[in-house]
Design a protein around this motif. Structure first.
Motif, mmCIF file in Angstrom:
data_model
loop_
_atom_site.group_PDB
_atom_site.id
_atom_site.type_symbol
_atom_site.label_atom_id
_atom_site.label_comp_id
_atom_site.label_asym_id
_atom_site.label_seq_id
_atom_site.Cartn_x
_atom_site.Cartn_y
_atom_site.Cartn_z
ATOM 1 N N ALA B 78 0.832 -1.208 0.000
ATOM 2 C CA ALA B 78 0.000 0.000 0.000
ATOM 3 C C ALA B 78 0.863 1.253 0.000
ATOM 4 C CB ALA B 78 -0.923 -0.007 1.205
ATOM 5 N N VAL B 79 2.026 1.184 0.654
ATOM 6 C CA VAL B 79 2.900 2.364 0.681
ATOM 7 C C VAL B 79 3.514 2.596 -0.699
ATOM 8 C CG1 VAL B 79 4.958 3.379 1.702
ATOM 9 C CG2 VAL B 79 3.340 2.145 3.133
ATOM 10 N N PHE B 80 3.956 1.496 -1.352
ATOM 11 C CA PHE B 80 4.466 1.653 -2.726
ATOM 12 C C PHE B 80 3.354 2.151 -3.643
ATOM 13 C CE2 PHE B 80 7.566 -1.869 -1.553
ATOM 14 C CZ PHE B 80 8.584 -0.977 -1.325
ATOM 15 N N ALA B 81 2.152 1.617 -3.430
ATOM 16 C CA ALA B 81 1.032 2.035 -4.268
ATOM 17 C C ALA B 81 0.685 3.497 -4.011
ATOM 18 C CB ALA B 81 -0.173 1.140 -4.018
ATOM 19 N N ALA B 82 1.010 4.008 -2.814
ATOM 20 C CA ALA B 82 0.789 5.436 -2.539
ATOM 21 C C ALA B 82 1.670 6.270 -3.458
ATOM 22 C CB ALA B 82 1.087 5.742 -1.079
ATOM 23 N N SER B 83 2.919 5.824 -3.645
ATOM 24 C CA SER B 83 3.810 6.495 -4.603
ATOM 25 C C SER B 83 3.168 6.524 -5.974
ATOM 26 C CB SER B 83 5.134 5.735 -4.736
ATOM 27 O OG SER B 83 5.904 5.852 -3.602
ATOM 28 N N GLN B 84 2.699 5.338 -6.402
ATOM 29 C CA GLN B 84 2.112 5.246 -7.746
ATOM 30 C C GLN B 84 0.879 6.129 -7.850
ATOM 31 O OE1 GLN B 84 3.904 4.031 -9.772
ATOM 32 N NE2 GLN B 84 4.952 2.259 -8.947
ATOM 33 N N THR B 85 0.052 6.150 -6.800
ATOM 34 C CA THR B 85 -1.176 6.940 -6.854
ATOM 35 C C THR B 85 -0.851 8.406 -7.113
ATOM 36 O OG1 THR B 85 -2.100 5.437 -5.243
ATOM 37 C CG2 THR B 85 -3.313 7.463 -5.635
ATOM 38 N N LEU B 86 0.122 8.936 -6.332
ATOM 39 C CA LEU B 86 0.484 10.348 -6.513
ATOM 40 C C LEU B 86 0.955 10.600 -7.948
ATOM 41 C CD1 LEU B 86 2.352 11.231 -3.222
ATOM 42 C CD2 LEU B 86 0.197 12.144 -4.054
ATOM 43 N N CYS B 87 1.859 9.723 -8.429
ATOM 44 C CA CYS B 87 2.413 9.945 -9.770
ATOM 45 C C CYS B 87 1.337 9.788 -10.833
ATOM 46 C CB CYS B 87 3.549 8.971 -10.044
ATOM 47 S SG CYS B 87 4.960 9.241 -8.981
#
Lengths: 343, 348
Positions: B78-87
């Motif tokens: 979920a934390v890595f996906a947070a990066s992806q979400t922002l980008c």
């Protein structure tokens, strides 16, 4: 400035719109082939550098480079066609690994003719799978990055399904025919050149080729000029599947077998994107050809070899590759920005 | 309402009827419209169904430990996906998160001799540094984000591999703080890393909804040219997004190394593609401008439960991967169908 490359003479017959003032033949040539020439020059420099590092540079050394590049060169073509059509395919590497595993499953204990038949069958299967991927992209409206990302999982799983452990034992005749003897660089050179001449050149000159370029350079304009957008898009993926299948068979021939390692596929995909970008194919689509990516693939293979020759850690080649990709795209972006802005 | 114009010449009574009909339709939307407006509900439904199916195959999911393991494993994803979400909200993507995470975790473990705070600061510094380079390249030099971050991942892989034989060589003790946060238990089924995850979720969900930067991130993803004309400094927004993405990747890497108690050059690489998948399933469009972190949280949970289910199904690794890919594709497809955020073909 026209964005569609008029590769077929006479295809503009019947156009009533005013054409821009014709540019000189040389400036057109420079614009169209300039990048490829640049990559060729870079390749020449790297090659001279590499030659100067070796005590002896003969057929064996050349074969090491060409046979080592064959897979990446073919995969770069696969990615190249798809990028030219305005898409991207993150599954080419897994497709190659799948082709590799399938041929390593069927080829052992078969003669040369049998192996060639298997090669054709494998390429047909990868082409069919790639067509399916293209069709899903067109039908679903899900962005191509996402569909091919999911497809890369599926293909990696299928590779593991057909071959659960590395396998070797492919007929030596077949290996020699595709990758050549250790001191014979010709087969690998001829196969790369052959695929370019026999598959790519006719495709590029055909109606479909023109449609692929038109689609990549401006989807709306292509649609309004009567290009069958959906079909062209799917067929670009089919062409990519043919090239990925060739890459898989080449991998089987050069290693004498196959292994279902998913990381091989991921690395190969990234390398193919690198070769395409360095080879002068614009990521926005519609610009470039497949000769550039092939030359770029050779450059990318030479860099680690040269570093090894310099006594550097060859892992630095990873860094160098990354920096090259970034710089190339940044410079290309700046050039394009300058070109599109009226001065 | 251009639909109404052809009947404008008709009698007043008729046009009133038509208008009334239109109003009725807008007031009582069909179930599809309603679901499309509440994607989080649909995702929560999918999660519940998936969880129930998994419980049927593996009843340990009903125990405290079962729930804990799902949350523990979902957290780094979920934390890595947070990066992806922002980008992805800005129309980009960050394929360097996994290597940034590996690098940061390595630095933290390698520098653990200097004390936990300095080591942690250096690890987060790595994330911010990598993100800043990505952000400048994407924002100022207009490098395609996909290529930029692929290139960056390649650079980082080279740097870490070479560094292992040089300046990164030596001890690799995972910090005690990282180990405690990454593998400890808070209370009952709640792992300690949930604290970090909750913090990040609150900041992202609230920040994207109501902070100035959050709103501008959506705007940039929706229409960069309009943003520039409206006076938004687009490059600064992109820089901020990629710096945050790098920082989140470093945090994710630390959490993962705390959970496994190890560091490695490629230990989080298998999270890279699932992080993109979790974001897409969560309803954030890779084309930018739509989505949010709430969906991504559910996406990460769905993928983690799905993984658990596939592990329990007693099928081979091969079929697990095939099914995983197909389900991700199916979820993305149905999402696009449901919400109508389809990529348009041609000039249609």
């Amino acid at each position: 400035m026209t964005t569609v490359e008029p590769t077929v003479p006479g295809s503009y017959d019947g156009f009533a719109t005013s054409l821009p003032t014709p540019t000189s033949r040389w400036s057109r040539l420079a614009r169209r082939q300039g990048w490829t020439a640049g990559v060729a020059a870079l390749l020449a420099v790297l090659l001279v550098w590499r030659v100067s590092q070796l005590p002896k540079f003969g057929a064996f050394e050349i074969r090491t480079i060409t046979a080592g590049t064959m897979t990446l060169a073919l995969l770069a073509m696969a990615q190249g066609v798809i990028v030219i059509s305005g898409g991207i395919d993150l599954s080419v590497g897994s497709m190659m690994v799948f082709g590799n595993c399938l041929s390593a499953l069927w080829m052992p204990d078969r003669g040369l003719a049998g192996c060639l038949l298997v090669a054709v069958a494998v390429i047909a299967i990868t082409a069919a799978l790639a067509t399916l991927i293209g069709a899903i992209i067109t039908a679903s409206g899900v962005p191509d990055i996402i569909v091919t990302l999911a497809a890369s999982f599926v293909l990696a799983g299928m590779a593991l399904w057909v071959l659960d452990a590395p396998r070797s034992g492919v007929s030596a005749d077949f290996q020699r025919l595709v990758a050549g003897r250790l001191d014979n660089p010709w087969p690998s050179v001829l196969w790369i050149g052959g695929v370019l001449l026999v598959l790519w050149l006719p495709l590029r000159r055909s109606r479909l080729g023109l449609a692929i370029y038109a689609l990549g350079s401006d989807r709306k304009a292509a649609f309004l000029s009567g290009v069958q957008i959906a079909w062209t898009r799917v067929l670009a993926y089919t062409a990519g599947g043919v090239f990925s299948g060739c890459a898989g068979v080449a991998l089987t021939a050069s290693t004498g077998g196959g292994g279902p390692l998913a990381s091989t596929g991921t690395t190969a995909t990234l390398n193919s994107v690198a070769a395409v970008v360095l080879g002068g194919v614009a990521l926005t689509g519609g610009i470039g050809g497949l000769v550039g990516p092939v030359l770029a693939a050779l450059c990318l293979t030479l860099i680690p070899a040269i570093m090894l020759g310099l006594g550097w850690d060859p892992s630095n080649a990873e860094t160098a590759r990354g920096v090259i990709i970034i710089l190339v795209v940044a410079v290309a972006g700046l050039l394009q920005l300058r070109r599109t802005r009226p001065s | 309402m251009s639909d109404v114009t052809p009947i404008a010449a008709a009698t007043t009574e008729e046009s009133t009827q038509v208008v009334a009909e239109i109003v009725r339709e807008t007031v009582r939307p069909g179930w599809r419209t309603r679901l499309a407006e509440q994607p989080a509900l649909v995702l929560a439904g999918v999660l519940v169904v998936l969880y129930a199916v998994t419980v049927w195959k593996d009843d340990s999911l009903l125990t405290v430990n079962g729930v804990r393991s799902i949350l523990l494993l979902a957290c780094p994803l979920a934390v890595f996906a947070a990066s992806q979400t922002l980008c992805m909200l800005t129309g980009g993507v960050d394929l360097s998160v996994a290597m940034t995470a590996n690098f940061a975790a390595y630095v933290a473990a390698n520098q653990s001799g200097r004390g936990p705070w300095i080591a942690l600061a250096m690890a987060l510094g790595v994330g911010v540094g990598v993100g800043a380079v990505n952000g400048l390249a994407v924002g100022v030099f207009k490098v395609n984000p996909l290529i930029m971050t692929i290139g960056m991942a390649s650079v980082l892989l080279g740097v870490v591999t070479v560094g292992l034989r040089g300046w990164l060589a030596g001890s690799t003790d995972v910090l005690d703080v990282v180990r405690t946060v990454g593998s400890g238990t808070l209370i009952g089924p709640l792992p300690t890393n949930l604290l970090v995850w909750t913090g990040i979720s609150l900041v992202l969900v609230l920040g994207l909804r109501s902070s100035g930067l959050g709103r501008v991130i959506y705007a940039v993803g929706d229409n960069q040219i309009a943003c520039r004309l409206a006076g938004v400094r687009v490059w600064q927004v992109l820089l901020a997004v990629y710096v945050l993405s790098g920082l989140l990747a470093a945090i994710g890497g630390l959490l993962f190394s705390g959970t496994t108690g190890s560091v490695g050059v490629d230990q989080t690489n298998s999270y890279l593609l699932p992080s993109v998948a979790a974001t897409v399933i969560g309803g954030t469009s890779i084309l930018g401008g739509t989505g949010g972190y709430t969906g991504t949280i559910l996406g990460a949970l769905i993928l983690t439960v799905l993984n658990r289910l596939l592990l329990r199904l007693e099928v081979s690794e091969a079929f697990r991967q095939i099914l995983y890919g197909l389900i991700v594709l199916a979820l993305a497809w149905s999402y696009v169908r449901l919400t109508g955020q389809k990529v348009r073909e041609g000039g249609g």
